[in-house]
Scaffold this motif. Structure first.
Motif, short mmCIF file in Angstrom:
data_model
loop_
_atom_site.label_atom_id
_atom_site.label_comp_id
_atom_site.label_asym_id
_atom_site.label_seq_id
_atom_site.Cartn_x
_atom_site.Cartn_y
_atom_site.Cartn_z
N GLU A 438 0.83 -1.22 0.00
CA GLU A 438 0.00 0.00 0.00
C GLU A 438 0.86 1.26 0.00
O GLU A 438 0.60 2.21 -0.73
CB GLU A 438 -0.91 0.02 1.24
CG GLU A 438 -1.99 -1.04 1.18
CD GLU A 438 -2.49 -1.46 2.56
OE1 GLU A 438 -2.16 -0.81 3.56
OE2 GLU A 438 -3.23 -2.47 2.61
N VAL A 442 0.70 4.22 -2.79
CA VAL A 442 0.30 5.62 -2.57
C VAL A 442 1.42 6.60 -2.94
O VAL A 442 1.19 7.81 -3.02
CB VAL A 442 -0.20 5.94 -1.14
CG1 VAL A 442 -1.51 5.25 -0.85
CG2 VAL A 442 0.83 5.58 -0.10
N VAL A 447 -2.52 8.09 -7.19
CA VAL A 447 -3.23 7.23 -6.24
C VAL A 447 -3.62 8.03 -5.00
O VAL A 447 -2.77 8.62 -4.34
CB VAL A 447 -2.35 6.01 -5.85
CG1 VAL A 447 -3.00 5.22 -4.72
CG2 VAL A 447 -2.12 5.13 -7.06
N GLU A 449 -5.68 6.59 -2.45
CA GLU A 449 -5.66 5.65 -1.34
C GLU A 449 -5.56 4.23 -1.89
O GLU A 449 -6.05 3.96 -2.98
CB GLU A 449 -6.93 5.80 -0.50
CG GLU A 449 -6.81 5.20 0.86
CD GLU A 449 -7.93 5.62 1.83
OE1 GLU A 449 -7.68 5.62 3.02
OE2 GLU A 449 -9.05 5.93 1.37
N VAL A 468 -7.68 0.31 -5.21
CA VAL A 468 -7.11 1.65 -5.35
C VAL A 468 -8.19 2.69 -5.62
O VAL A 468 -9.08 2.47 -6.46
CB VAL A 468 -6.08 1.67 -6.52
CG1 VAL A 468 -5.61 3.08 -6.81
CG2 VAL A 468 -4.89 0.77 -6.20
#
Ligand code: AMP
Length: 528
Positions: A438, A442, A447, A449, A468
């Motif tokens: 993750e 990000v 992106v 989240e 995403v």
């Protein structure tokens, strides 16, 4: 034989006595929800807390009784912390963002007798009243009600006396499964935590500090700041609303040097600063914790001269566990390396011991080699032993509390959090860190989240799928993102699928709820 020093129990009321005596004129500023502002000081907080002790006694509140608050950050809330413990009671800070079932459960489980609340939560209180079975008295902080209630007293009284192991505070943690669980702090544990929190590696606070704590006073004992702040005699600037424009204006006008909050606070602050061109020239220290602080955040703050302390902790650890303490070779490291170290969760202060045990065999302690991940366990005088009203201890037979986090400990003692035990993805017998995936995702400018979860796979057991949320207007494709990730994570960590979604579910404390995400995609079938 006993030692021959004076009796001075580690009770938290000593903190406010000290603050009022030694830094009595240091201000406590509040910007209220309606836009008005008030100023008091540590002497005023103590005076009002003693009045509140008398007012509580008049209601029949006695030693061990629970006094609850449902409120944002402000001076009356601070008064209540000391008033509740000053009468010998137990302060129970309730998170207003919890779901109604949780709110019902925790107030009844805690057997709260009094509730103090912000007018903003009045509709919630009215709704919950019939479901709360133990609360006898409701007092609103606003509309003059609180002031009138304590204003009827003269403040000529004494704090309740007792043992330093008496409980003083109760905080519930809403786990991802089952009912919330209460953590019952004691005077001694709270005092030790407060004293340690002032050191340079943590809040780095002395009476020159001007602190705007964005972390709400109802969350994770609000990082112990109302206690530690009194010991140091720092000036507090509270805002009852978390609007970045208000925070920025307050920080600059009151020359705020210290701030404490979760990473999302900084996302909205950056956005506001980008739009308005405002800067924060007085800010020197930002303590960020509660979830992982992304690299760009630490870097941006560091470049503007802010010392970032990235902290790990949990309600069960009062909550300080580790902070971004500098290593002995710090001054010889280049900027990039310093940021890389700050991105890790830091080192434990004196009073916290950490170890990681094997994820499959918890009897085996894994080496501190900076490589081997394991289930993170912790022990120390401000770490939980048993949940409130639980029959059994929450610790291992040899006294360690299992945090539910997965971490790697580096040879210099730095903790690197890699996941929650429930969220690690097991692929072909090896562990993949959902958090690292993750974090890498990000880092992509498109992106907003990302959340990675393991989906069942016939051959590998589980394979990662990345959910995403794209930034507005972005046309990012699954292939683009996989290409971007290719040199950031091991090849076999690359997600088998990237799914674009409109939103990712969050818990009441604002963290990604993998449980809800899994439920939402329970029918998901991975193409193989
Ligand atoms: P709470 O008790 O609600 O504060 O939640 C504690 C949990 O938040 C920890 O067990 C971690 O999973 C997570 N957490 C806290 N601080 C950090 C951090 N700096 N980086 C990553 N996760 C964190």
């Amino acid at each position: 034989m006993l030692g021959a020093m004076q009796d001075w129990d580690l009770r938290v009321t000593h903190l406010i006595d000290h603050a009022a005596r030694e830094n009595g004129m240091r201000e406590i500023v509040t910007r209220w929800a309606d836009g008005s502002e008030t100023r008091t000081d540590w002497a005023g907080i103590r005076r009002d807390a003693l009045k509140m002790v008398q007012a509580l006694r008049r209601l029949g509140v006695d030693k061990g009784d629970r006094v609850a608050t449902l409120a944002m950050n402000h001076s009356r809330h601070l008064v209540s912390w000391y008033g509740a413990v000053g009468v010998g009671g137990i302060l129970h800070t309730i998170n207003p963002r919890l779901f109604e079932e949780q709110l019902e459960y925790i107030a009844n489980h805690a057997e709260d007798r009094v509730l103090l609340y912000d007018a903003a939560f009045a509709p919630l209180v009215e709704k919950m009243k019939p479901r709360w079975t133990t609360i006898e008295h409701y007092i609103c902080y606003d509309n003059g009600e609180f002031e009138a209630w304590i204003g009827a007293e003269d403040g000529h009284t004494e704090w309740a006396q007792g043992d330093e192991r008496d409980p003083c505070m109760l905080c519930y943690t809403s786990g991802t499964t089952g009912n919330p669980k209460g953590v019952l702090y004691e005077h001694r544990s709270t005092m030790l935590h407060a004293l340690v929190s002032l050191q340079p590696a943590i809040f780095n606070a002395d009476p020159r500090a001007v602190m705007l704590p964005v972390v709400p006073m109802f969350h994770a004992a609000s990082w112990g700041l109302p206690w530690g702040g009194a010991a140091a005699g720092i000036k507090f600037v509270y805002s009852a609303v978390n609007d970045p424009a208000v925070l920025c204006e307050l920080m600059n006008r009151e020359k705020v040097t210290h701030s404490a909050g979760v990473p999302t606070v900084w996302l909205s602050m950056f956005q506001h600063m980008d739009q308005t061109g405002e800067t924060l020239p007085h800010l020197k220290t930002a303590i960020i914790g509660g979830s992982a602080a992304p690299r760009f955040m630490i870097e941006r703050l560091a470049k503007s001269g802010v010392d970032v302390a990235h902290a790990w902790g949990m309600t069960e650890t009062s909550p300080i566990g580790t902070t971004g303490a500098k290593t002995p070779d710090w001054d010889e490291l280049d900027f990039d390396r310093q940021i890389s170290i700050k991105q890790l969760q830091g080192r434990p202060p004196f009073g916290v011991e950490l170890r990681c045990v094997d994820l499959d065999d918890p009897t085996k302690v894994v080496p501190r080699d900076g490589e081997t991940a394991g289930a993170l366990q912790v022990r120390g005088p401000w770490v939980i032993k048993r949940y409130f009203k639980a029959e059994e201890d929450a610790t291992t037979p040899d006294g360690w509390f299992d945090t539910g986090d997965v971490g790697i400990i580096h040879p210099d003692g730095t903790l690197q959090l890699t996941d929650r035990t429930k969220d690690v993805i097991k692929s072909g017998g090896e562990w993949i860190s959902s958090v690292e995936l993750e974090n890498a995702a990000v880092g992509h400018p498109d992106v907003a989240e990302a959340a990675a979860i393991g989906m069942p796979h016939p051959k590998w057991d589980e394979r990662p799928v990345l959910f995403v949320v794209r930034k507005e207007g972005s046309a990012l494709s699954s292939g683009d993102l996989r290409d971007y990730l290719a040199d950031k994570v091991a090849k076999w960590w690359l997600p088998d699928a990237v799914e674009f979604v409109d939103d990712i579910p969050h818990t009441a404390t604002g963290k990604i709820s993998k449980k809800d995400l899994r439920e939402r995609f329970s029918d998901y079938v991975l193409e193989t």
